[in-house]
Design a protein around this motif. Sequence first.
Motif, PDB file in Angstrom:
ATOM      1  N   LEU A 121       0.823  -1.209   0.000  1.00 19.45           N
ATOM      2  CA  LEU A 121       0.000   0.000   0.000  1.00 19.45           C
ATOM      3  C   LEU A 121       0.857   1.260   0.000  1.00 19.45           C
ATOM      4  CD1 LEU A 121      -2.908  -0.969   2.420  1.00 19.45           C
ATOM      5  CD2 LEU A 121      -3.017  -0.611  -0.045  1.00 19.45           C
ATOM      6  N   ARG A 122       1.965   1.235   0.710  1.00 19.82           N
ATOM      7  CA  ARG A 122       2.876   2.381   0.680  1.00 19.82           C
ATOM      8  C   ARG A 122       3.448   2.580  -0.715  1.00 19.82           C
ATOM      9  NH1 ARG A 122       5.908   1.173   6.347  1.00 19.82           N
ATOM     10  NH2 ARG A 122       4.370   2.167   7.691  1.00 19.82           N
ATOM     11  N   GLY A 123       3.778   1.480  -1.404  1.00 17.89           N
ATOM     12  CA  GLY A 123       4.292   1.570  -2.775  1.00 17.89           C
ATOM     13  C   GLY A 123       3.252   2.138  -3.728  1.00 17.89           C
ATOM     14  N   VAL A 124       2.000   1.703  -3.577  1.00 19.26           N
ATOM     15  CA  VAL A 124       0.925   2.211  -4.425  1.00 19.26           C
ATOM     16  C   VAL A 124       0.729   3.699  -4.164  1.00 19.26           C
ATOM     17  CG1 VAL A 124      -1.579   2.127  -4.790  1.00 19.26           C
ATOM     18  CG2 VAL A 124      -0.260   0.029  -4.702  1.00 19.26           C
ATOM     19  N   SER A 125       0.770   4.085  -2.905  1.00 16.70           N
ATOM     20  CA  SER A 125       0.595   5.492  -2.546  1.00 16.70           C
ATOM     21  C   SER A 125       1.723   6.345  -3.123  1.00 16.70           C
ATOM     22  CB  SER A 125       0.544   5.645  -1.028  1.00 16.70           C
ATOM     23  OG  SER A 125       0.433   6.998  -0.679  1.00 16.70           O
ATOM     24  N   ALA A 126       2.949   5.852  -3.054  1.00 17.13           N
ATOM     25  CA  ALA A 126       4.092   6.599  -3.594  1.00 17.13           C
ATOM     26  C   ALA A 126       3.974   6.743  -5.106  1.00 17.13           C
ATOM     27  CB  ALA A 126       5.395   5.899  -3.223  1.00 17.13           C
ATOM     28  N   ARG A 127       3.572   5.666  -5.792  1.00 15.17           N
ATOM     29  CA  ARG A 127       3.418   5.742  -7.247  1.00 15.17           C
ATOM     30  C   ARG A 127       2.293   6.697  -7.620  1.00 15.17           C
ATOM     31  NH1 ARG A 127       4.509   0.046  -7.137  1.00 15.17           N
ATOM     32  NH2 ARG A 127       2.287  -0.342  -7.083  1.00 15.17           N
ATOM     33  N   ALA A 128       1.213   6.715  -6.845  1.00 21.00           N
ATOM     34  CA  ALA A 128       0.103   7.624  -7.118  1.00 21.00           C
ATOM     35  C   ALA A 128       0.547   9.075  -6.947  1.00 21.00           C
ATOM     36  CB  ALA A 128      -1.074   7.318  -6.203  1.00 21.00           C
ATOM     37  N   ASP A 129       1.357   9.340  -5.914  1.00 17.52           N
ATOM     38  CA  ASP A 129       1.867  10.700  -5.709  1.00 17.52           C
ATOM     39  C   ASP A 129       2.773  11.122  -6.859  1.00 17.52           C
ATOM     40  OD1 ASP A 129       0.487  10.868  -3.356  1.00 17.52           O
ATOM     41  OD2 ASP A 129       2.220  10.429  -2.075  1.00 17.52           O
ATOM     42  N   GLU A 130       3.640  10.208  -7.323  1.00 20.10           N
ATOM     43  CA  GLU A 130       4.525  10.521  -8.443  1.00 20.10           C
ATOM     44  C   GLU A 130       3.715  10.788  -9.710  1.00 20.10           C
ATOM     45  OE1 GLU A 130       7.104   7.183  -8.793  1.00 20.10           O
ATOM     46  OE2 GLU A 130       8.226   7.659  -6.971  1.00 20.10           O
ATOM     47  N   GLN A 131       2.699   9.980  -9.954  1.00 20.45           N
ATOM     48  CA  GLN A 131       1.875  10.152 -11.144  1.00 20.45           C
ATOM     49  C   GLN A 131       1.107  11.467 -11.082  1.00 20.45           C
ATOM     50  OE1 GLN A 131      -0.960   7.042 -11.760  1.00 20.45           O
ATOM     51  NE2 GLN A 131      -1.480   7.712 -13.815  1.00 20.45           N
ATOM     52  N   GLU A 132       0.613  11.793  -9.903  1.00 20.15           N
ATOM     53  CA  GLU A 132      -0.117  13.048  -9.732  1.00 20.15           C
ATOM     54  C   GLU A 132       0.797  14.241  -9.976  1.00 20.15           C
ATOM     55  OE1 GLU A 132      -2.075  15.324  -6.008  1.00 20.15           O
ATOM     56  OE2 GLU A 132      -2.744  13.259  -6.310  1.00 20.15           O
ATOM     57  N   ALA A 133       2.030  14.172  -9.479  1.00 21.00           N
ATOM     58  CA  ALA A 133       2.984  15.255  -9.700  1.00 21.00           C
ATOM     59  C   ALA A 133       3.335  15.370 -11.182  1.00 21.00           C
ATOM     60  CB  ALA A 133       4.246  15.017  -8.870  1.00 21.00           C
ATOM     61  N   ALA A 134       3.492  14.237 -11.859  1.00 20.70           N
ATOM     62  CA  ALA A 134       3.806  14.265 -13.293  1.00 20.70           C
ATOM     63  C   ALA A 134       2.642  14.856 -14.086  1.00 20.70           C
ATOM     64  CB  ALA A 134       4.118  12.852 -13.779  1.00 20.70           C
ATOM     65  N   GLU A 135       1.424  14.485 -13.731  1.00 18.22           N
ATOM     66  CA  GLU A 135       0.254  15.040 -14.418  1.00 18.22           C
ATOM     67  C   GLU A 135       0.138  16.535 -14.168  1.00 18.22           C
ATOM     68  OE1 GLU A 135      -3.092  12.797 -13.098  1.00 18.22           O
ATOM     69  OE2 GLU A 135      -2.581  11.049 -14.321  1.00 18.22           O
ATOM     70  N   GLN A 136       0.424  16.954 -12.946  1.00 21.55           N
ATOM     71  CA  GLN A 136       0.364  18.381 -12.619  1.00 21.55           C
ATOM     72  C   GLN A 136       1.413  19.137 -13.422  1.00 21.55           C
ATOM     73  OE1 GLN A 136      -1.898  19.832 -10.817  1.00 21.55           O
ATOM     74  NE2 GLN A 136      -1.056  21.878 -10.838  1.00 21.55           N
ATOM     75  N   GLY A 137       2.628  18.567 -13.519  1.00 21.24           N
ATOM     76  CA  GLY A 137       3.685  19.205 -14.301  1.00 21.24           C
ATOM     77  C   GLY A 137       3.322  19.271 -15.773  1.00 21.24           C
TER      78      GLY A 137
END
Length: 106
Positions: A50-66
Amino acid sequence: MNTLLTSATVLADGFSLDKDTVTPGVMGFLAIFAIGVCLYFLMRNMLGKLRGVSARADEQEAAEQGAHEQGAAQSTEATEESGRETASGAEAAASGPSAEDTSTKA
């Protein structure tokens, strides 16, 4: 199958347990302990995933925002560039026909 059920009923009638002396014993304790150990490791593994999924979701969200911010900046630049092209086209129309325009008409 029917004879097995009948045999079990007959044997159960002749066998009595003393409810005060029957306990789970060591085997019961070991079974519950093994279940607890398995549960601990399963929960630990699930928490890591779950921590790995959360980290990947945060990275994806940051990439989408960028990407969204970069797209907005490019759209602003494109709007400014089209505005410049429109202005230069208006200036060209105001100055009269160019040499290219006269050569294509002939």
